[in-house]
Scaffold this motif. Structure first.
Motif, mmCIF file in Angstrom:
data_model
loop_
_atom_site.group_PDB
_atom_site.id
_atom_site.type_symbol
_atom_site.label_atom_id
_atom_site.label_comp_id
_atom_site.label_asym_id
_atom_site.label_seq_id
_atom_site.Cartn_x
_atom_site.Cartn_y
_atom_site.Cartn_z
ATOM 1 N N GLY A 120 0.822 -1.201 0.000
ATOM 2 C CA GLY A 120 0.000 0.000 0.000
ATOM 3 C C GLY A 120 0.858 1.255 0.000
ATOM 4 O O GLY A 120 0.575 2.225 -0.717
ATOM 5 N N ASP A 121 1.924 1.252 0.810
ATOM 6 C CA ASP A 121 2.865 2.366 0.801
ATOM 7 C C ASP A 121 3.495 2.527 -0.581
ATOM 8 O O ASP A 121 3.696 3.642 -1.068
ATOM 9 C CB ASP A 121 3.974 2.140 1.835
ATOM 10 C CG ASP A 121 3.481 2.220 3.272
ATOM 11 O OD1 ASP A 121 2.537 2.989 3.534
ATOM 12 O OD2 ASP A 121 4.030 1.500 4.130
ATOM 13 N N VAL A 122 3.816 1.399 -1.212
ATOM 14 C CA VAL A 122 4.465 1.426 -2.527
ATOM 15 C C VAL A 122 3.557 2.084 -3.565
ATOM 16 O O VAL A 122 3.973 2.993 -4.298
ATOM 17 C CB VAL A 122 4.856 0.001 -2.976
ATOM 18 C CG1 VAL A 122 5.284 -0.008 -4.443
ATOM 19 C CG2 VAL A 122 5.974 -0.552 -2.100
ATOM 20 N N VAL A 123 2.295 1.628 -3.646
ATOM 21 C CA VAL A 123 1.424 2.160 -4.703
ATOM 22 C C VAL A 123 1.016 3.604 -4.431
ATOM 23 O O VAL A 123 0.805 4.379 -5.377
ATOM 24 C CB VAL A 123 0.172 1.276 -4.914
ATOM 25 C CG1 VAL A 123 0.574 -0.096 -5.438
ATOM 26 C CG2 VAL A 123 -0.663 1.156 -3.650
ATOM 27 N N GLU A 124 0.912 3.994 -3.173
ATOM 28 C CA GLU A 124 0.577 5.405 -2.907
ATOM 29 C C GLU A 124 1.708 6.319 -3.372
ATOM 30 O O GLU A 124 1.458 7.377 -3.963
ATOM 31 C CB GLU A 124 0.287 5.636 -1.427
ATOM 32 C CG GLU A 124 -0.096 7.088 -1.149
ATOM 33 C CD GLU A 124 -0.613 7.347 0.251
ATOM 34 O OE1 GLU A 124 -0.842 8.535 0.572
ATOM 35 O OE2 GLU A 124 -0.797 6.383 1.002
ATOM 36 N N LYS A 125 2.948 5.920 -3.139
ATOM 37 C CA LYS A 125 4.070 6.730 -3.613
ATOM 38 C C LYS A 125 4.188 6.676 -5.133
ATOM 39 O O LYS A 125 4.534 7.681 -5.770
ATOM 40 C CB LYS A 125 5.369 6.248 -2.956
ATOM 41 C CG LYS A 125 5.498 6.631 -1.483
ATOM 42 C CD LYS A 125 6.849 6.248 -0.937
ATOM 43 C CE LYS A 125 6.975 6.660 0.540
ATOM 44 N NZ LYS A 125 6.994 8.129 0.694
ATOM 45 N N ARG A 126 3.894 5.523 -5.716
ATOM 46 C CA ARG A 126 4.009 5.399 -7.179
ATOM 47 C C ARG A 126 2.958 6.240 -7.896
ATOM 48 O O ARG A 126 3.259 6.945 -8.879
ATOM 49 C CB ARG A 126 3.852 3.919 -7.585
ATOM 50 C CG ARG A 126 3.590 3.668 -9.076
ATOM 51 C CD ARG A 126 4.728 4.154 -9.949
ATOM 52 N NE ARG A 126 4.457 3.895 -11.346
ATOM 53 C CZ ARG A 126 3.841 4.738 -12.179
ATOM 54 N NH1 ARG A 126 3.396 5.907 -11.731
ATOM 55 N NH2 ARG A 126 3.663 4.411 -13.446
ATOM 56 N N TYR A 127 1.713 6.195 -7.433
ATOM 57 C CA TYR A 127 0.621 6.866 -8.134
ATOM 58 C C TYR A 127 0.180 8.168 -7.460
ATOM 59 O O TYR A 127 -0.693 8.854 -7.986
ATOM 60 C CB TYR A 127 -0.590 5.930 -8.231
ATOM 61 C CG TYR A 127 -0.328 4.665 -8.998
ATOM 62 C CD1 TYR A 127 -0.221 4.658 -10.377
ATOM 63 C CD2 TYR A 127 -0.191 3.443 -8.324
ATOM 64 C CE1 TYR A 127 0.009 3.483 -11.081
ATOM 65 C CE2 TYR A 127 0.036 2.257 -9.009
ATOM 66 C CZ TYR A 127 0.138 2.289 -10.392
ATOM 67 O OH TYR A 127 0.357 1.124 -11.069
ATOM 68 N N ASN A 128 0.772 8.471 -6.296
ATOM 69 C CA ASN A 128 0.334 9.631 -5.518
ATOM 70 C C ASN A 128 -1.176 9.566 -5.285
ATOM 71 O O ASN A 128 -1.908 10.541 -5.495
ATOM 72 C CB ASN A 128 0.698 10.929 -6.246
ATOM 73 C CG ASN A 128 0.575 12.140 -5.345
ATOM 74 O OD1 ASN A 128 0.689 12.033 -4.121
ATOM 75 N ND2 ASN A 128 0.322 13.300 -5.925
ATOM 76 N N SER A 129 -1.631 8.382 -4.843
ATOM 77 C CA SER A 129 -3.074 8.142 -4.735
ATOM 78 C C SER A 129 -3.389 7.296 -3.507
ATOM 79 O O SER A 129 -2.906 6.160 -3.392
ATOM 80 C CB SER A 129 -3.585 7.436 -5.992
ATOM 81 O OG SER A 129 -4.907 6.965 -5.819
ATOM 82 N N ARG A 130 -4.218 7.840 -2.616
ATOM 83 C CA ARG A 130 -4.691 7.040 -1.488
ATOM 84 C C ARG A 130 -5.743 6.039 -1.939
ATOM 85 O O ARG A 130 -5.936 5.001 -1.302
ATOM 86 C CB ARG A 130 -5.254 7.949 -0.397
ATOM 87 C CG ARG A 130 -4.205 8.810 0.294
ATOM 88 C CD ARG A 130 -4.638 9.233 1.678
ATOM 89 N NE ARG A 130 -5.889 9.966 1.656
ATOM 90 C CZ ARG A 130 -6.012 11.266 1.834
ATOM 91 N NH1 ARG A 130 -4.916 11.998 2.036
ATOM 92 N NH2 ARG A 130 -7.193 11.864 1.828
ATOM 93 N N GLY A 131 -6.448 6.345 -3.038
ATOM 94 C CA GLY A 131 -7.473 5.433 -3.533
ATOM 95 C C GLY A 131 -6.898 4.093 -3.952
ATOM 96 O O GLY A 131 -7.464 3.037 -3.652
ATOM 97 N N VAL A 132 -5.770 4.112 -4.665
ATOM 98 C CA VAL A 132 -5.126 2.856 -5.078
ATOM 99 C C VAL A 132 -4.702 2.066 -3.842
ATOM 100 O O VAL A 132 -4.865 0.850 -3.778
ATOM 101 C CB VAL A 132 -3.912 3.125 -5.986
ATOM 102 C CG1 VAL A 132 -3.254 1.809 -6.392
ATOM 103 C CG2 VAL A 132 -4.324 3.900 -7.226
#
Length: 486
Positions: free
Chosen positions: A109-121
């Motif tokens: 979850g930390d990885v995808v939020e930083k990758r996409y700048n998205s809390r939704g992902v």
């Protein structure tokens, strides 16, 4: 109940408890609990990765499928998985480590939020991982019940609860530190046992030539490269367990735990080679047991999943039997400990942060949620009363559809967007659950032989690509940094 087997397995369980006590003392923070303080070397990480993939699903279920229908399961699943190790190391090994090096990155979850700048992902991925954990951990519950029943003479349900109690003890206290170091101990057991039983099983069956001739006398397809499985099933399994391996969160999350990218060297070979050795156990027992059954020398089975355990208890010396059953419990418990830690992180860290909240004292709440997940997974496994291998494919497919596009492809493809990631997670997981539930009640929408998880994975990948191309790429500074890693 064989006293020698009981003693050997009891010693194994005691060692797991002792490792759990040691790991609990070393676990002081959420970082320790979730990523072992980024302290792992190559060998520990590679063996932990191998044991997290090779589980009760692969050993117990794989032997059962080989017993039932020949080589097909080994050809489509157990050969594809080592290929998946190489693909995963190549595609995301350094990129995942680079994400962890950005700081405060403990989960996917930390990885995808930083990758996409998205809390939704982050939120959708956490939801999908939680569902997959419940389904896949249910596989381990079933397999554990079968093994404990054979060793201690208790019912499968009681056996599962005993095993889960020990699993809970070291998972709650030591988190991922307990998981990876019990994985190391358990992985060595699995490798040694697989080599021993391969030669012993072939000897019991009268050699490979005699086993093959016996199988051919009953059904020529049993000794063919794909057994009684259709080519479409083999192709689906190969896709699901090669590409899909890179989408298993309990596997790729371990790249956040290594102390240096230098530790990646030789990791794929080590993990893949170790996994390939355990394939020897699955194939040798499955084919030998079926050969003995054809000759009228093997007991009737209530379920194909019992083939491995019956062979071990009835046809091997007690010492070898005890080691094999300890190895099976090792496979089950190593995967289970990784799952519950992963699921707890999704619920305690990722879900709240997706809504802009943070849980205070994450370490305490991770330990509480681990217990809850073990209970829920047990109930799920009793509801989804099916073969261990089939339940395992269900959990594996759920992870692959949710994680492979959004995390793996997202870390290597610059045009990936948060909208593509969310679409792939929602669609892939929804389809996997819908098809499996319909199959449970006799409604089959897919052609015979088509594996649900493979279809969900393909549709998830397509939706990820199409939606990403149709939306404006938005890549955060952190995501750009990782995309430049080679």
């Amino acid at each position: 109940m064989n006293s020698t087997i009981v003693v050997i397995v009891s010693i194994y369980l005691l060692i797991c408890i002792l490792i759990g006590i040691w790991a609990t003392r070393k676990t002081k923070s959420a970082s320790d609990f979730l990523i072992a303080g980024r302290s792992l070397g190559m060998f520990v990480m590679a063996i932990a990765a191998f044991t997290s993939i090779q589980s009760g699903f692969g050993l117990l279920g794989g032997a059962g499928q080989t017993f039932s229908a020949g080589f097909g399961f080994a050809a489509g699943v157990l050969v594809a998985a080592p290929l998946g190790f190489a693909l995963t190391w190549f595609l995301v090994g350094k990129r995942m480590w680079a994400m962890g090096d950005l700081g405060d990155v403990f989960t996917l979850g930390d990885v995808v939020e930083k990758r996409y700048n998205s809390r939704g992902v982050r939120g959708w991925l956490a939801f999908a991982i939680t569902l997959g954990v419940i389904g896949y951990l249910g596989t381990q519950v079933q397999a554990m019940g079968v093994i404990m029943h054979s060793i201690f003479g208790v019912s499968p349900a009681v056996g599962a609860l005993i095993g889960l109690g020990i699993l809970a003890f070291y998972s709650v206290g030591g988190g991922i530190i307990a998981s990876v170091y019990t994985d190391l101990f358990q992985g060595v057991i699995m490798i040694v046992v697989s080599i021993l039983i391969f030669f012993f099983a072939l000897n019991v069956g009268g050699g490979m030539q005699n086993i093959t001739e016996t199988l051919q006398s009953s059904d020529p397809l049993l000794a063919s490269p794909f057994g009684n499985f259709s080519l479409i099933s083999i192709a689906c399994w190969f896709l699901l367990f090669s590409l899909g391996a890179a989408g298993q969160p309990h596997f790729i999350n371990k790249f956040l735990m290594i102390k240096s990218p230098k530790e990646l060297k030789w990791g794929a070979f080590t993990a893949g080679f170790a996994y390939a050795i355990t394939v020897l156990l699955v194939v040798s027992i499955g084919l030998t047991a079926r050969s003995l059954q054809i000759q009228g020398r093997f007991p009737d089975l209530a379920s194909a999943d019992d083939a491995l355990v019956v062979f071990v208890t009835d046809f091997t010396p007690s010492v070898i039997g005890g080691l094999v059953l300890a190895g099976l419990l090792a496979a089950i418990m190593s995967t289970g400990s990784g799952f519950v830690t992963l699921g707890a992180a999704s619920l305690v860290r990722d879900m709240p942060r997706a809504f802009g909240k943070e849980v205070k004292n994450e370490l305490f709440w991770n330990r509480i949620v681990v217990l809850g997940l073990l209970v829920i997974s047990t109930l799920f496994s009793f509801y989804m009363d099916t073969l261990v291998a089939l339940l395992g494919v269900f959990g594996w497919g759920t992870f692959a559809a949710a994680v492979f596009p959004s995390v793996v492809l997202g870390l290597v493809w610059r045009k990936a967007t948060k909208y593509g990631a969310m679409a792939s997670i929602i669609l892939g997981v929804s389809l996997n659950f819908l098809f499996e539930i319909l199959n449970k009640y006799g409604v089959h929408l897919l052609p015979e032989g088509v594996v649900v998880g493979a279809v969900s994975l393909v549709i998830s990948i397509l939706s990820f690509v199409v939606v990403s191309l149709l939306t404006q790429p938005v890549t955060s500074e952190a995501g750009s940094k990782v995309l430049n890693v080679t």
